[in-house]
Structures are given as C-alpha cells and as structure tokens.
Motif scaffolding. Structure first.
Motif, short mmCIF file in Angstrom:
data_model
loop_
_atom_site.label_atom_id
_atom_site.label_comp_id
_atom_site.label_asym_id
_atom_site.label_seq_id
_atom_site.Cartn_x
_atom_site.Cartn_y
_atom_site.Cartn_z
N ALA A 146 0.86 -1.19 0.00
CA ALA A 146 0.00 0.00 0.00
C ALA A 146 0.89 1.23 0.00
O ALA A 146 1.74 1.40 0.86
CB ALA A 146 -0.90 -0.01 1.23
N VAL A 147 0.70 2.09 -1.01
CA VAL A 147 1.52 3.30 -1.12
C VAL A 147 0.69 4.57 -0.92
O VAL A 147 1.23 5.66 -0.98
CB VAL A 147 2.26 3.35 -2.48
CG1 VAL A 147 3.26 2.24 -2.56
CG2 VAL A 147 1.29 3.31 -3.64
N GLY A 148 -0.60 4.39 -0.70
CA GLY A 148 -1.45 5.55 -0.49
C GLY A 148 -2.88 5.14 -0.21
O GLY A 148 -3.23 3.97 -0.23
N ILE A 149 -3.71 6.14 0.06
CA ILE A 149 -5.12 5.89 0.37
C ILE A 149 -5.97 6.39 -0.80
O ILE A 149 -5.79 7.50 -1.28
CB ILE A 149 -5.52 6.61 1.67
CG1 ILE A 149 -4.73 6.03 2.83
CG2 ILE A 149 -7.02 6.49 1.92
CD1 ILE A 149 -4.96 6.74 4.15
N ASP A 150 -6.89 5.54 -1.23
CA ASP A 150 -7.81 5.89 -2.31
C ASP A 150 -9.16 6.24 -1.66
O ASP A 150 -9.81 5.36 -1.09
CB ASP A 150 -7.96 4.72 -3.27
CG ASP A 150 -8.74 5.08 -4.52
OD1 ASP A 150 -9.40 6.15 -4.53
OD2 ASP A 150 -8.70 4.29 -5.48
N PRO A 151 -9.58 7.51 -1.73
CA PRO A 151 -10.82 7.91 -1.06
C PRO A 151 -12.07 7.27 -1.68
O PRO A 151 -13.12 7.20 -1.02
CB PRO A 151 -10.84 9.43 -1.22
CG PRO A 151 -9.90 9.74 -2.31
CD PRO A 151 -8.93 8.63 -2.40
#
Length: 182
Positions: A146-151
């Motif tokens: 996981a490299v980021g958050i997807d809203p």
C-alpha cells in the motif's frame, strides 16, 4: 647273500611302513589343527566381511545424501537465477504496458505490435511460473504494497493499482503497488 638282501629289503619295507604310519598320524594331527585354524579364519573373514558391508552401505548412503544435497543446491541456484532474470523482464512488461496506455484509444499497427509483443512476453513468463498477483480479492499484505489511500475505495479494498505485482511459482517476485481504501 640273497638272505642278507632279503633281510635288508624287509627292513627297508618295515622302515618305510613305519615312516608312512608316522606321517599319516602327523597328517591326522595336522588336519585336526588345520580344521580348527580354518574355522577361526572363517570366523575372522566373516567379521571382516560384515565390517566391509557396513562400510560399503555407509559409503552408498553418504553418496546418496551428497547427490540429494547437490540437487537441492542446484535447484535453489536455478530458482535464484530465474528470479533475477524474471525481475529484469518485468521492467520490459511495465514499459510495454505504459506504451499501450500512452497510445490512447487510436488503434495503429505500432500499437497492435506492442500489444502482441506484451502478450508474447507474458505468455513466456507464465511458462516459467511468473504470474500476475491477484488484486481483485482485496488487500493482502503478502502480495500488495500500500503506497497511499484511495478515497473512492471501500476499507481494505484495492482502489487503484499503480504497478502490477507478480509471483514466481507461488512465491512473491514483486509486490503490487496499490492505493487502498480507508
């Protein structure tokens, strides 16, 4: 004279008979001793044979273990070399996929050639056990990074795949870089 000769001949025969009797008795005694000696030698030889059989069995066992160890090391080395080679090819797969995305919707002969090249490369990789990591069944820390958050994605679901991940014969070759829902 004849009598003397006869007496001498008889004496000689008696001496020869006595000598043969003595020799026969000596041979009989020697035979008794020889049988015992031979039995002792047979016992020693049987013990020696058992020892040599055990040594031979041990040598065969050691040789088999060496062959198995060398085979394991060879397989491990082969897997390592295949893993390094496959990782290097994944860069080419990524570049071909980027070329297809950059081309847009317009179908050109060049784009068709790039797609066929990508398909051929992926088929070859699959022959050697390299397959794409699953990104459809939710986030798995063993396969995804996981490299980021997807809203826009649900919790623990993968929203966007930034880079595909791959496994080699069931082992992770490269994790998929994804954005996960919170």
């Amino acid at each position: 004279m004849t009598t003397e000769q006869n007496e001498q001949a008889q004496d000689l025969q008696q001496e020869q008979a006595e000598s043969q009797t003595a020799q026969t008795q000596a041979e009989t005694e020697q035979t008794d001793v020889s049988v015992e000696d031979l039995q002792a030698q047979i016992g020693k030889l049987e013990e020696s044979l058992k020892l040599e059989k055990a040594r031979t069995a041990n040598a065969v066992y050691e040789a088999q273990k060496s062959v198995e160890r060398i085979q394991r090391e060879s397989d491990k080395h082969k897997d390592t070399v295949l893993e390094k080679f496959a990782k290097e090819l994944l860069d080419s797969v990524d570049n071909l996929e980027r070329a297809i995305q950059a081309a847009g919707e317009e179908e050109t002969p060049v784009l068709e050639g790039v797609k066929l090249t990508l398909k051929s490369l992926l088929t070859t990789l699959e022959k050697f056990g390299v397959v794409e990591a699953d990104t459809q069944n939710g986030f798995n820390a063993d396969l995804h990074q996981a490299v980021g958050i997807d809203p826009n994605a649900k919790a623990n679901e993968i929203g966007t795949v930034l880079q595909k991940g791959y496994t080699l014969n069931g082992r992770l070759l490269r994790p998929a870089m994804v954005m996960v829902g919170a």
